[in-house]
Every structure is written in C-alpha cells, then in structure tokens.
Design a protein around this motif. Sequence first.
Motif, PDB file in Angstrom:
ATOM      1  N   MET A   1       0.812  -1.181   0.000  1.00 40.80           N
ATOM      2  CA  MET A   1       0.000   0.000   0.000  1.00 40.80           C
ATOM      3  C   MET A   1       0.870   1.265   0.000  1.00 40.80           C
ATOM      4  O   MET A   1       0.499   2.241  -0.621  1.00 40.80           O
ATOM      5  CB  MET A   1      -0.925  -0.044   1.229  1.00 40.80           C
ATOM      6  N   GLU A   2       1.987   1.198   0.688  1.00 46.54           N
ATOM      7  CA  GLU A   2       2.875   2.367   0.732  1.00 46.54           C
ATOM      8  C   GLU A   2       3.499   2.639  -0.632  1.00 46.54           C
ATOM      9  O   GLU A   2       3.692   3.804  -0.999  1.00 46.54           O
ATOM     10  CB  GLU A   2       3.962   2.151   1.796  1.00 46.54           C
ATOM     11  N   ASP A   3       3.801   1.558  -1.379  1.00 47.47           N
ATOM     12  CA  ASP A   3       4.345   1.755  -2.730  1.00 47.47           C
ATOM     13  C   ASP A   3       3.356   2.507  -3.612  1.00 47.47           C
ATOM     14  O   ASP A   3       3.725   3.376  -4.404  1.00 47.47           O
ATOM     15  CB  ASP A   3       4.682   0.399  -3.373  1.00 47.47           C
ATOM     16  N   TYR A   4       2.111   2.149  -3.444  1.00 46.87           N
ATOM     17  CA  TYR A   4       1.051   2.785  -4.217  1.00 46.87           C
ATOM     18  C   TYR A   4       0.978   4.272  -3.896  1.00 46.87           C
ATOM     19  O   TYR A   4       0.866   5.113  -4.789  1.00 46.87           O
ATOM     20  CB  TYR A   4      -0.281   2.089  -3.942  1.00 46.87           C
ATOM     21  N   LYS A   5       1.050   4.626  -2.623  1.00 48.46           N
ATOM     22  CA  LYS A   5       1.000   6.031  -2.204  1.00 48.46           C
ATOM     23  C   LYS A   5       2.227   6.778  -2.698  1.00 48.46           C
ATOM     24  O   LYS A   5       2.137   7.933  -3.128  1.00 48.46           O
ATOM     25  CB  LYS A   5       0.880   6.141  -0.682  1.00 48.46           C
ATOM     26  N   LYS A   6       3.400   6.109  -2.681  1.00 46.70           N
ATOM     27  CA  LYS A   6       4.626   6.752  -3.174  1.00 46.70           C
ATOM     28  C   LYS A   6       4.523   7.020  -4.672  1.00 46.70           C
ATOM     29  O   LYS A   6       4.928   8.078  -5.158  1.00 46.70           O
ATOM     30  CB  LYS A   6       5.834   5.875  -2.894  1.00 46.70           C
ATOM     31  N   LYS A   7       3.956   6.048  -5.386  1.00 46.39           N
ATOM     32  CA  LYS A   7       3.792   6.227  -6.835  1.00 46.39           C
ATOM     33  C   LYS A   7       2.844   7.380  -7.130  1.00 46.39           C
ATOM     34  O   LYS A   7       3.096   8.194  -8.022  1.00 46.39           O
ATOM     35  CB  LYS A   7       3.273   4.937  -7.477  1.00 46.39           C
ATOM     36  N   LEU A   8       1.742   7.455  -6.397  1.00 42.13           N
ATOM     37  CA  LEU A   8       0.797   8.550  -6.598  1.00 42.13           C
ATOM     38  C   LEU A   8       1.443   9.890  -6.241  1.00 42.13           C
ATOM     39  O   LEU A   8       1.264  10.881  -6.943  1.00 42.13           O
ATOM     40  CB  LEU A   8      -0.461   8.340  -5.759  1.00 42.13           C
ATOM     41  N   GLY A   9       2.192   9.914  -5.136  1.00 44.11           N
ATOM     42  CA  GLY A   9       2.870  11.145  -4.732  1.00 44.11           C
ATOM     43  C   GLY A   9       3.904  11.556  -5.762  1.00 44.11           C
ATOM     44  O   GLY A   9       4.043  12.732  -6.096  1.00 44.11           O
ATOM     45  N   GLY A  10       4.616  10.591  -6.277  1.00 44.27           N
ATOM     46  CA  GLY A  10       5.611  10.877  -7.316  1.00 44.27           C
ATOM     47  C   GLY A  10       4.957  11.385  -8.588  1.00 44.27           C
ATOM     48  O   GLY A  10       5.482  12.264  -9.263  1.00 44.27           O
ATOM     49  N   LEU A  11       3.805  10.842  -8.903  1.00 40.68           N
ATOM     50  CA  LEU A  11       3.076  11.273 -10.096  1.00 40.68           C
ATOM     51  C   LEU A  11       2.614  12.721  -9.944  1.00 40.68           C
ATOM     52  O   LEU A  11       2.741  13.517 -10.878  1.00 40.68           O
ATOM     53  CB  LEU A  11       1.872  10.349 -10.345  1.00 40.68           C
ATOM     54  N   ALA A  12       2.121  13.065  -8.768  1.00 41.68           N
ATOM     55  CA  ALA A  12       1.660  14.434  -8.530  1.00 41.68           C
ATOM     56  C   ALA A  12       2.823  15.404  -8.641  1.00 41.68           C
ATOM     57  O   ALA A  12       2.701  16.477  -9.246  1.00 41.68           O
ATOM     58  CB  ALA A  12       0.986  14.541  -7.168  1.00 41.68           C
ATOM     59  N   ASP A  13       3.969  15.066  -8.068  1.00 38.90           N
ATOM     60  CA  ASP A  13       5.145  15.931  -8.160  1.00 38.90           C
ATOM     61  C   ASP A  13       5.595  16.078  -9.609  1.00 38.90           C
ATOM     62  O   ASP A  13       5.983  17.165 -10.055  1.00 38.90           O
ATOM     63  CB  ASP A  13       6.285  15.375  -7.311  1.00 38.90           C
ATOM     64  N   LYS A  14       5.540  14.980 -10.343  1.00 46.54           N
ATOM     65  CA  LYS A  14       5.973  15.004 -11.743  1.00 46.54           C
ATOM     66  C   LYS A  14       5.049  15.906 -12.558  1.00 46.54           C
ATOM     67  O   LYS A  14       5.514  16.680 -13.409  1.00 46.54           O
ATOM     68  CB  LYS A  14       5.951  13.571 -12.302  1.00 46.54           C
ATOM     69  N   LEU A  15       3.752  15.833 -12.296  1.00 48.43           N
ATOM     70  CA  LEU A  15       2.804  16.685 -13.012  1.00 48.43           C
ATOM     71  C   LEU A  15       3.016  18.154 -12.688  1.00 48.43           C
ATOM     72  O   LEU A  15       2.845  19.022 -13.539  1.00 48.43           O
ATOM     73  CB  LEU A  15       1.365  16.276 -12.677  1.00 48.43           C
ATOM     74  N   LYS A  16       3.391  18.448 -11.447  1.00 47.10           N
ATOM     75  CA  LYS A  16       3.625  19.835 -11.053  1.00 47.10           C
ATOM     76  C   LYS A  16       4.892  20.382 -11.691  1.00 47.10           C
ATOM     77  O   LYS A  16       4.962  21.561 -12.031  1.00 47.10           O
ATOM     78  CB  LYS A  16       3.729  19.942  -9.532  1.00 47.10           C
ATOM     79  N   GLN A  17       5.916  19.546 -11.852  1.00 52.31           N
ATOM     80  CA  GLN A  17       7.204  20.003 -12.382  1.00 52.31           C
ATOM     81  C   GLN A  17       7.158  20.190 -13.907  1.00 52.31           C
ATOM     82  O   GLN A  17       7.703  21.160 -14.428  1.00 52.31           O
ATOM     83  CB  GLN A  17       8.308  19.005 -12.033  1.00 52.31           C
ATOM     84  N   ASP A  18       6.560  19.267 -14.605  1.00 55.31           N
ATOM     85  CA  ASP A  18       6.512  19.344 -16.073  1.00 55.31           C
ATOM     86  C   ASP A  18       5.458  20.347 -16.506  1.00 55.31           C
ATOM     87  O   ASP A  18       4.312  20.280 -16.068  1.00 55.31           O
ATOM     88  CB  ASP A  18       6.178  17.977 -16.681  1.00 55.31           C
ATOM     89  N   PRO A  19       5.816  21.287 -17.386  1.00 54.15           N
ATOM     90  CA  PRO A  19       4.806  22.222 -17.890  1.00 54.15           C
ATOM     91  C   PRO A  19       3.835  21.448 -18.804  1.00 54.15           C
ATOM     92  O   PRO A  19       4.223  20.482 -19.457  1.00 54.15           O
ATOM     93  CB  PRO A  19       5.625  23.242 -18.677  1.00 54.15           C
ATOM     94  N   PRO A  20       2.605  21.875 -18.833  1.00 53.09           N
ATOM     95  CA  PRO A  20       1.652  21.166 -19.697  1.00 53.09           C
ATOM     96  C   PRO A  20       2.049  21.326 -21.162  1.00 53.09           C
ATOM     97  O   PRO A  20       2.466  22.408 -21.600  1.00 53.09           O
ATOM     98  CB  PRO A  20       0.314  21.847 -19.397  1.00 53.09           C
ATOM     99  N   LYS A  21       1.973  20.239 -21.879  1.00 52.35           N
ATOM    100  CA  LYS A  21       2.317  20.270 -23.304  1.00 52.35           C
ATOM    101  C   LYS A  21       1.097  20.734 -24.087  1.00 52.35           C
ATOM    102  O   LYS A  21      -0.010  20.244 -23.893  1.00 52.35           O
ATOM    103  CB  LYS A  21       2.740  18.885 -23.768  1.00 52.35           C
TER     104      LYS A  21
END
Length: 90
Positions: A1-21
């Motif tokens: 379950m923690e891996d899942y939360k880390k993946k979701l957290g990483g995804l949110a950070d990645k979306l915030k860092q990358d400008p929308p194409k």
Amino acid sequence: MEDYKKKLGGLADKLKQDPPKTPIQEVHPVKDVEEPKEAEAQLNVWIPKSLLKTMKGYGIEHDLSLKDINILALQSFLKGNLKKSVEKQS
C-alpha cells in the motif's frame, strides 16, 4: 500500500514540475469537391479490327481508356461538323 501512495505522490510531483504540453494542430489539405458527372448512356458499335488496334495503341501511349478516346473523338467530330452546318445555314 505504501508503494502505491509513493507512486501517486511521485506522479503528482511530476505533473507539477513538467509544464503542460500544448497540443499540436495537424493541418490537412482540403479535398477537392468532385463536380457531379453528367448522366451516361450506353453506345454499342461495330468497328474494323484495325481501327480497334489503333485505338488501343493510342490509349496505351496516352494513358486513355477506349471510352475516353471515343468521347474525345465524337466531341471533336461533332464540334467540327456543327460549325460547318451553321455556316451552311447562314
């Protein structure tokens, strides 16, 4: 379950860092609208074999069908003879 939360957290950070194409618009050429064709009628004629061979050879050389050759020949013939008949009437 923690891996899942880390993946979701990483995804949110990645979306915030990358400008929308921005999407790239594709351009397609406009297709030509075909003009409505004139109604066709069937014409059956018997011609000499030598003339048929000549027509086929001409069609191959000029990339024309026998139908196209016949239409061009009839149009040319009628155009010339219609001018002559108009001249005779005047």
